[in-house]
Scaffold this active site. Structure first.
Site, PDB file in Angstrom:
ATOM      1  N   HIS A 159      -2.208   8.016   6.806  1.00  0.00           N
ATOM      2  CA  HIS A 159      -1.216   8.845   6.107  1.00  0.00           C
ATOM      3  C   HIS A 159      -1.838  10.140   5.593  1.00  0.00           C
ATOM      4  O   HIS A 159      -1.185  11.179   5.565  1.00  0.00           O
ATOM      5  CB  HIS A 159      -0.626   8.087   4.908  1.00  0.00           C
ATOM      6  CG  HIS A 159       0.485   7.139   5.258  1.00  0.00           C
ATOM      7  ND1 HIS A 159       1.665   7.559   5.840  1.00  0.00           N
ATOM      8  CD2 HIS A 159       0.619   5.810   5.091  1.00  0.00           C
ATOM      9  CE1 HIS A 159       2.469   6.506   6.010  1.00  0.00           C
ATOM     10  NE2 HIS A 159       1.850   5.429   5.574  1.00  0.00           N
TER      11      HIS A 159
ATOM     12  N   GLY B 118       0.837  -1.194   0.000  1.00  0.00           N
ATOM     13  CA  GLY B 118       0.000   0.000   0.000  1.00  0.00           C
ATOM     14  C   GLY B 118       0.871   1.244   0.000  1.00  0.00           C
ATOM     15  O   GLY B 118       1.990   1.220   0.523  1.00  0.00           O
TER      16      GLY B 118
ATOM     17  N   GLN C  90       3.389   9.885   0.597  1.00  0.00           N
ATOM     18  CA  GLN C  90       4.664   9.166   0.727  1.00  0.00           C
ATOM     19  C   GLN C  90       5.597   9.404  -0.461  1.00  0.00           C
ATOM     20  O   GLN C  90       6.786   9.108  -0.382  1.00  0.00           O
ATOM     21  CB  GLN C  90       4.417   7.656   0.911  1.00  0.00           C
ATOM     22  CG  GLN C  90       3.741   7.328   2.238  1.00  0.00           C
ATOM     23  CD  GLN C  90       3.490   5.840   2.379  1.00  0.00           C
ATOM     24  OE1 GLN C  90       2.477   5.334   1.922  1.00  0.00           O
ATOM     25  NE2 GLN C  90       4.406   5.130   3.001  1.00  0.00           N
TER      26      GLN C  90
ATOM     27  N   CYS D  28       5.747  -0.147   7.182  1.00  0.00           N
ATOM     28  CA  CYS D  28       5.450   1.014   6.346  1.00  0.00           C
ATOM     29  C   CYS D  28       6.673   1.340   5.502  1.00  0.00           C
ATOM     30  O   CYS D  28       7.784   1.340   6.015  1.00  0.00           O
ATOM     31  CB  CYS D  28       5.103   2.200   7.249  1.00  0.00           C
ATOM     32  SG  CYS D  28       4.710   3.712   6.345  1.00  0.00           S
ATOM     33  N   LEU D  29       6.442   1.631   4.211  1.00  0.00           N
ATOM     34  CA  LEU D  29       7.574   1.957   3.334  1.00  0.00           C
ATOM     35  C   LEU D  29       8.286   3.231   3.788  1.00  0.00           C
ATOM     36  O   LEU D  29       9.446   3.429   3.462  1.00  0.00           O
ATOM     37  CB  LEU D  29       7.092   2.113   1.885  1.00  0.00           C
ATOM     38  CG  LEU D  29       6.577   0.826   1.227  1.00  0.00           C
ATOM     39  CD1 LEU D  29       6.013   1.123  -0.152  1.00  0.00           C
ATOM     40  CD2 LEU D  29       7.690  -0.224   1.148  1.00  0.00           C
TER      41      LEU D  29
ATOM     42  N   HIS E  95      -4.469   2.007   7.760  1.00  0.00           N
ATOM     43  CA  HIS E  95      -3.070   2.461   7.821  1.00  0.00           C
ATOM     44  C   HIS E  95      -2.832   3.565   6.779  1.00  0.00           C
ATOM     45  O   HIS E  95      -2.276   4.615   7.093  1.00  0.00           O
ATOM     46  CB  HIS E  95      -2.140   1.263   7.579  1.00  0.00           C
ATOM     47  CG  HIS E  95      -0.693   1.602   7.436  1.00  0.00           C
ATOM     48  ND1 HIS E  95       0.265   1.161   8.318  1.00  0.00           N
ATOM     49  CD2 HIS E  95      -0.021   2.356   6.517  1.00  0.00           C
ATOM     50  CE1 HIS E  95       1.451   1.628   7.949  1.00  0.00           C
ATOM     51  NE2 HIS E  95       1.306   2.342   6.847  1.00  0.00           N
ATOM     52  N   GLU E  96      -3.287   3.304   5.543  1.00  0.00           N
ATOM     53  CA  GLU E  96      -3.053   4.279   4.471  1.00  0.00           C
ATOM     54  C   GLU E  96      -3.864   5.558   4.695  1.00  0.00           C
ATOM     55  O   GLU E  96      -3.409   6.650   4.411  1.00  0.00           O
ATOM     56  CB  GLU E  96      -3.391   3.676   3.106  1.00  0.00           C
ATOM     57  CG  GLU E  96      -2.563   2.460   2.710  1.00  0.00           C
ATOM     58  CD  GLU E  96      -1.062   2.682   2.784  1.00  0.00           C
ATOM     59  OE1 GLU E  96      -0.607   3.827   2.614  1.00  0.00           O
ATOM     60  OE2 GLU E  96      -0.344   1.701   3.043  1.00  0.00           O
TER      61      GLU E  96
HETATM   62 ZN    ZN Z   1       2.576   3.515   5.680  1.00  0.00          ZN
END
Ligand code: ZN
Length: 173
Positions: free
Chosen positions: A142, A48, A53, A96-97, A138-139
């Site tokens: 962000h 995701g 990001q 998380c990236l 989660h996304e």
């Molecule tokens: Zn994340």
């Protein structure tokens, strides 16, 4: 399609903390952004990615929860909203990236009902559970400038950020 650099808590925490703005139109320019985000996510690899990001403060999320042996199943969420949350919660070990190599357990509502615009701008409403419920929450965090670390204790959060910084320094050296 272009792979864009992914911001991390080490490289640009201030941008990751920004709140993203609603998208006005799902047009070709937005689809180009979503295509780039998807390519960036696959390259990472991750399941995701939110637009912030890659440094774009728009309410856009891409996702693919297919297993490695399955065909790709990209999903796109524009202006997503959670219109219902279950009282029941479930823990999941999240990563998380933007917080590379850190994983920790977060407790979130087990099921949510979401409403969003898809890749073509059509309005979709669906109920999510399991990994989709975890990932969309989660996304969507962000989009509010919230990281999964913000759900952890302050000690764990500080320790995680220090670890990411240390790893980034080691890589740069
Ligand atoms: Zn994340």
């Amino acid at each position: 399609m272009t792979i864009r650099p992914i911001l991390t808590v080490d490289s640009d925490l201030a941008t990751l903390k920004q709140k993203s703005a609603p998208v006005e139109a799902v047009d070709d320019a937005l689809r180009a952004l979503m295509d780039d985000m998807l390519e960036t996510m696959y390259d990472a690899p991750g399941i995701g990615l939110a637009a912030i990001q890659v440094g774009t403060p728009k309410r856009v999320i891409v996702m693919d929860l297919s297993r490695e042996e399955e065909p790709r199943a990209p999903r796109f969420f524009v202006n997503p909203e959670i219109i219902w949350r279950s009282e029941e919660t479930a823990p999941y070990e999240e990563g998380c990236l933007s917080v590379p190599e850190i994983y920790d357990e977060v407790e979130r509502p087990a099921r949510v009902r979401i409403r969003y615009l898809d890749y073509h701008g059509s309005l979709v409403e669906e109920e999510a559970e399991g990994l989709l419920a975890v990932c969309i929450q989660h996304e969507m965090d962000h989009l509010e400038g919230v990281l999964f670390l913000d759900h952890l204790s302050r000690l764990k959060r500080d320790r995680a950020i220090a670890k990411v910084r240390k790893a980034a320094r080691a890589e740069a050296a």
